[in-house]
Design an enzyme around this catalytic site. Sequence first.
Site, PDB file in Angstrom:
ATOM      1  N   MET A 150       3.457  10.987   6.007  1.00  0.00           N
ATOM      2  CA  MET A 150       2.862   9.846   5.216  1.00  0.00           C
ATOM      3  C   MET A 150       2.766   8.714   5.930  1.00  0.00           C
ATOM      4  O   MET A 150       3.613   8.039   6.548  1.00  0.00           O
ATOM      5  CB  MET A 150       3.691   9.632   3.976  1.00  0.00           C
ATOM      6  CG  MET A 150       3.674  11.029   3.080  1.00  0.00           C
ATOM      7  SD  MET A 150       2.778  10.917   1.687  1.00  0.00           S
ATOM      8  CE  MET A 150       3.151  12.532   0.981  1.00  0.00           C
ATOM      9  N   TYR A 169       0.748  -1.369  -0.131  1.00  0.00           N
ATOM     10  CA  TYR A 169      -0.019   0.090   0.097  1.00  0.00           C
ATOM     11  C   TYR A 169       0.799   1.240   0.196  1.00  0.00           C
ATOM     12  O   TYR A 169       0.730   2.303   0.898  1.00  0.00           O
ATOM     13  CB  TYR A 169      -1.000  -0.012   0.976  1.00  0.00           C
ATOM     14  CG  TYR A 169      -2.193   0.542   0.757  1.00  0.00           C
ATOM     15  CD1 TYR A 169      -3.010   0.129  -0.121  1.00  0.00           C
ATOM     16  CD2 TYR A 169      -2.634   2.091   1.174  1.00  0.00           C
ATOM     17  CE1 TYR A 169      -4.216   1.046  -0.465  1.00  0.00           C
ATOM     18  CE2 TYR A 169      -3.778   2.810   1.185  1.00  0.00           C
ATOM     19  CZ  TYR A 169      -4.603   2.155   0.104  1.00  0.00           C
ATOM     20  OH  TYR A 169      -5.621   2.775  -0.352  1.00  0.00           O
ATOM     21  N   ARG A 212      -1.826   4.176   7.180  1.00  0.00           N
ATOM     22  CA  ARG A 212      -2.954   4.123   8.020  1.00  0.00           C
ATOM     23  C   ARG A 212      -3.561   5.517   7.994  1.00  0.00           C
ATOM     24  O   ARG A 212      -4.844   5.867   8.375  1.00  0.00           O
ATOM     25  CB  ARG A 212      -2.609   3.889   9.588  1.00  0.00           C
ATOM     26  CG  ARG A 212      -2.168   2.349   9.531  1.00  0.00           C
ATOM     27  CD  ARG A 212      -1.713   2.303  11.531  1.00  0.00           C
ATOM     28  NE  ARG A 212      -1.894   0.613  11.619  1.00  0.00           N
ATOM     29  CZ  ARG A 212      -0.618   0.127  11.741  1.00  0.00           C
ATOM     30  NH1 ARG A 212       0.334   0.907  11.615  1.00  0.00           N
ATOM     31  NH2 ARG A 212      -0.570  -1.165  11.689  1.00  0.00           N
ATOM     32  N   GLN A 253      11.389   1.692  15.244  1.00  0.00           N
ATOM     33  CA  GLN A 253      11.835   0.531  14.374  1.00  0.00           C
ATOM     34  C   GLN A 253      13.363   0.632  13.937  1.00  0.00           C
ATOM     35  O   GLN A 253      13.921  -0.500  14.061  1.00  0.00           O
ATOM     36  CB  GLN A 253      10.697   0.506  13.264  1.00  0.00           C
ATOM     37  CG  GLN A 253      11.090  -0.476  12.219  1.00  0.00           C
ATOM     38  CD  GLN A 253      10.047  -0.711  11.301  1.00  0.00           C
ATOM     39  OE1 GLN A 253       9.011  -1.535  11.610  1.00  0.00           O
ATOM     40  NE2 GLN A 253      10.065  -0.218  10.221  1.00  0.00           N
ATOM     41  N   HIS A 290       7.330   5.579   1.066  1.00  0.00           N
ATOM     42  CA  HIS A 290       7.962   4.214   0.578  1.00  0.00           C
ATOM     43  C   HIS A 290       8.886   4.668  -0.550  1.00  0.00           C
ATOM     44  O   HIS A 290       9.875   4.076  -0.909  1.00  0.00           O
ATOM     45  CB  HIS A 290       6.879   3.109   0.174  1.00  0.00           C
ATOM     46  CG  HIS A 290       6.056   2.594   1.248  1.00  0.00           C
ATOM     47  ND1 HIS A 290       4.692   3.005   1.475  1.00  0.00           N
ATOM     48  CD2 HIS A 290       6.392   2.037   2.271  1.00  0.00           C
ATOM     49  CE1 HIS A 290       4.151   2.440   2.654  1.00  0.00           C
ATOM     50  NE2 HIS A 290       5.284   1.642   3.161  1.00  0.00           N
TER      51      HIS A 290
HETATM   52  O1  PAF Z   1       7.824  -0.544   8.470  1.00  0.00           O
HETATM   53  C1  PAF Z   1       7.395  -1.540   8.042  1.00  0.00           C
HETATM   54  O2  PAF Z   1       6.529  -1.508   6.863  1.00  0.00           O
HETATM   55  C2  PAF Z   1       7.256  -2.838   8.469  1.00  0.00           C
HETATM   56  O3  PAF Z   1       7.394  -3.035   9.957  1.00  0.00           O
HETATM   57  C3  PAF Z   1       8.534  -3.868   7.762  1.00  0.00           C
HETATM   58  C4  PAF Z   1       9.901  -3.207   8.184  1.00  0.00           C
HETATM   59  C5  PAF Z   1       8.294  -3.937   6.400  1.00  0.00           C
HETATM   60  C6  PAF Z   1       8.443  -5.235   8.364  1.00  0.00           C
HETATM   61  O4  PAF Z   1       7.445  -5.905   8.208  1.00  0.00           O
END
Ligand code: PAF
Length: 283
Positions: free
Chosen positions: A181, A29, A184, A150, A34
Amino acid sequence: MKIIETIAELKSLRPKLAEPVGFVPTMGYLHQGHLALVRQARAENPSVVVSIFVNPTQFGPHEDFKQYPHDPQRDLALLEKEKVDIVFMPPADEMYPPKFNSWVEVGKVAERLEGAARPGHFRGVTTVVAKLFNIVQPDRAYFGQKDAQQLIVIRKMVADLDMSLEVVAVPTVREPDGLAMSSRNTYLNPEERKAALVLYQALTLAQKLWSQGEKDAKVIRQQMTDLIQKQPLAEIDYISIADAETLDELDRVKPPALVSMAVRIGKTRLIDNVVLNSENKDY
Ligand code: PAF
């Protein structure tokens, strides 16, 4: 662009890729955030692999795994335009066969903030990312600063487990009005979308106070809280001002400090952050 669904096929193709290989793990998505990761990977590496896998193990039992938005055809068209070499889209049982039972856990930095609010979340993230690193064998992996914890957790895993790759942080991409962005954001109705701006306003306030010389984390946190509480649709989950590497909460702000928050706007839980450093930029 090759679309690959099995680990065996990806492993057999990997030695044929020109090195270094840049890797962007995603849950699909795709949005401009991204695409910023993909573009940086494309600019820095002769080969680029992107994974699309909505990882069930990083969602809690009452979270949005089942409703997580997806549009693989649109994602593939976007990745084709970015000249990605390989898209890895495994089905869930390819990544987690029935007897799967090994997990990667990172400890303290994964237990705070998002880890405390979403028990098991980072265990799922680090496990799937470790598996993806083993399968793709990237030289560089790209993660967004938007998910700051993360990034910290993955850096710690890579260092502690001597994984041979570079983790590259890419600055948060924001909508013109400042909202970070996120896939969700699609859950927000128009009224909630307006209300969601309060996250960015609170972070901007923190940056302003810091640049004016405020060093007391309690004062900054309180002013952010007051601002968010004026927005009736917003409910604060946490506001943290912490050391940007250890995530230890700070009394006095010492750069680089991570100001991060999770706020519910209606039913949607949003996270965002800024780093306070001497130049007040993302790191
Ligand atoms: O950030 C994300 O989209 C996810 O946590 C990842 C790093 C792809 C792991 O599933």
